[in-house]
Design a protein around this motif. Structure first.
Motif, PDB file in Angstrom:
ATOM      1  N   VAL A   5      33.783  42.784  39.767  1.00 27.51           N
ATOM      2  CA  VAL A   5      33.383  43.075  41.133  1.00 27.51           C
ATOM      3  C   VAL A   5      34.533  42.708  42.054  1.00 27.51           C
ATOM      4  N   PHE A   6      34.809  43.559  43.034  1.00 24.00           N
ATOM      5  CA  PHE A   6      35.896  43.306  43.977  1.00 24.00           C
ATOM      6  C   PHE A   6      35.327  43.226  45.376  1.00 24.00           C
ATOM      7  N   ILE A  48      43.063  32.478  41.044  1.00 19.60           N
ATOM      8  CA  ILE A  48      41.965  32.749  40.116  1.00 19.60           C
ATOM      9  C   ILE A  48      41.480  31.423  39.541  1.00 19.60           C
ATOM     10  N   LYS A  49      40.203  31.139  39.711  1.00 27.50           N
ATOM     11  CA  LYS A  49      39.607  29.934  39.137  1.00 27.50           C
ATOM     12  C   LYS A  49      38.858  30.320  37.867  1.00 27.50           C
ATOM     13  N   LYS A  50      39.288  29.761  36.759  1.00 26.74           N
ATOM     14  CA  LYS A  50      38.592  29.956  35.492  1.00 26.74           C
ATOM     15  C   LYS A  50      37.578  28.826  35.355  1.00 26.74           C
ATOM     16  N   LEU A  51      36.305  29.164  35.388  1.00 22.64           N
ATOM     17  CA  LEU A  51      35.261  28.156  35.427  1.00 22.64           C
ATOM     18  C   LEU A  51      34.962  27.621  34.035  1.00 22.64           C
ATOM     19  N   GLY A  83      36.547  37.998  45.126  1.00 20.88           N
ATOM     20  CA  GLY A  83      35.773  38.716  44.115  1.00 20.88           C
ATOM     21  C   GLY A  83      35.524  37.844  42.900  1.00 20.88           C
ATOM     22  N   TYR A  84      34.949  38.432  41.875  1.00 19.96           N
ATOM     23  CA  TYR A  84      34.732  37.675  40.650  1.00 19.96           C
ATOM     24  C   TYR A  84      34.771  38.582  39.433  1.00 19.96           C
ATOM     25  N   PRO A  88      29.739  37.070  29.457  1.00 23.57           N
ATOM     26  CA  PRO A  88      29.072  35.853  28.962  1.00 23.57           C
ATOM     27  C   PRO A  88      30.023  34.748  28.531  1.00 23.57           C
ATOM     28  N   GLN A  89      31.243  35.096  28.176  1.00 22.82           N
ATOM     29  CA  GLN A  89      32.191  34.086  27.695  1.00 22.82           C
ATOM     30  C   GLN A  89      33.216  33.653  28.743  1.00 22.82           C
ATOM     31  N   LEU A  90      33.342  34.401  29.810  1.00 16.39           N
ATOM     32  CA  LEU A  90      34.399  34.126  30.780  1.00 16.39           C
ATOM     33  C   LEU A  90      33.908  34.435  32.186  1.00 16.39           C
ATOM     34  N   GLN A  91      34.019  33.437  33.062  1.00 14.96           N
ATOM     35  CA  GLN A  91      33.676  33.641  34.473  1.00 14.96           C
ATOM     36  C   GLN A  91      34.862  33.220  35.339  1.00 14.96           C
ATOM     37  N   LEU A  92      35.278  34.125  36.203  1.00 11.55           N
ATOM     38  CA  LEU A  92      36.415  33.883  37.080  1.00 11.55           C
ATOM     39  C   LEU A  92      36.015  34.103  38.526  1.00 11.55           C
TER      40      LEU A  92
END
Length: 308
Positions: A5-6, A48-51, A83-84, A88-92
């Motif tokens: 999503v942007f 970019i934040k890698k949660l 944006g994000y 399921p394995q990666l949320q930014l």
């Protein structure tokens, strides 16, 4: 299924491939941060934040709802969401990139060849941070509580305008295990409000006021909230309170300022810090009140006389 999503129509190219050690610029309680170029715009970057995924909302619908709430938190003193990326394995989370690092680096990691933060810039950062927090607390219902106000989360643009980072990350956690959360915040030694640490009192936005008060002390003195000597420990809050009580508060001002600061601003700012760091949450001012107080401090008597 992967959803990208942007917000504001920015394009981030190959996000998973861009997150490498060379692009890493920081890490924190819930995320690692990377500087990533925008695919379609030369010379433009985003953060970019890698949660950390173990406690992050696991369903796209929940994640999308909370991220969109944070995306609506627009203010000159907040880092803007762009944006994000979700699977399921990666949320930014993609957000505005601040080119002038953060308050932590300016206070404690400045190169000897770099000039120290001037008093006008320190006051500007305090007022900007207060305005950003006031927006989070008073423009949303329920309020957006940061929970982790400290200098490393206050980013700076090229003009030393404060930009609060990481606000709302707690909203992305699963129905919050407060024990886990408060334990993680113990890493922010000295900034954590008593009620957040002990888990006995109801936690509200006043915990951010406490962290802001500690940050005031750090900005004025140039010292960390807790400093360890060879045979003693300096608790900054207690140290400044004693100096204020004995009329010697100016002894604690950061020596790198070389006495280039107005006493009629520094002293009331230190007294404001004492009120913000009250052990009793209800005794602390709201952030809207803090903004008003700082604006009054900045408008000194001679300036007011000139205006009238």
């Amino acid at each position: 299924m992967t959803i990208l999503v942007f917000i504001d129509y920015y394009w981030i190219s190959n996000p998973e491939n861009s997150l490498n050690k060379a692009s890493e610029i920081g890490e924190g309680v819930f995320r690692t941060i990377f500087k990533v170029p925008l695919g379609s715009q030369q010379g433009r970057n985003v953060a970019i934040k890698k949660l950390i995924t173990s406690n992050i909302l696991q369903y796209l619908e929940d994640f999308d709802r909370e991220v969109r709430i944070l995306g609506n938190a627009r203010h000159p003193n907040l880092i803007a969401s762009k944006g994000y990326y979700w699977n399921p394995q990666l949320q930014l989370l993609a957000s505005e990139f601040a080119p002038n690092s953060n308050l932590q680096s300016k206070l404690h990691e400045n190169l000897p060849s770099s000039p120290p933060l001037s008093w006008p810039n320190r006051f500007k950062i305090l007022l900007g941070t207060a305005k950003g927090l006031a927006h989070l607390h008073h423009s949303f219902r329920p309020p957006i509580i940061h929970y982790n106000i400290k200098p490393s989360n206050i980013l700076l643009d090229e003009n030393f305008n404060a930009k609060i980072s990481d606000f709302g990350l707690a909203r992305l956690l699963t129905k919050l295990d407060k024990h886990v959360m408060s334990n993680r915040f113990q890493s922010a030694l000295g900034y954590v409000a008593p009620e957040l640490a002990c888990q006995i009192l109801r936690v509200n936005e006043k915990c951010d006021v406490y962290g802001f008060g500690v940050m005031i002390l750090e900005i004025v003195t140039g010292k960390r909230p807790v400093e360890y000597g060879e045979d003693n420990v300096l608790i900054l809050n207690d140290h400044v309170r004693v100096l204020l009580e004995h009329g010697n508060a100016l002894e604690c001002v950061d020596p790198s300022l070389m006495s280039e600061y107005p006493e009629d601003e520094v002293l009331p700012v230190l007294k404001l810090a004492m009120v913000c760091t009250s052990q009793i949450p209800s005794s602390r001012p709201t952030m809207a009140e803090v903004v008003q107080i700082l604006q009054v401090i900045k408008t000194s008597v001679p300036q007011r006389m000139e205006v009238f």
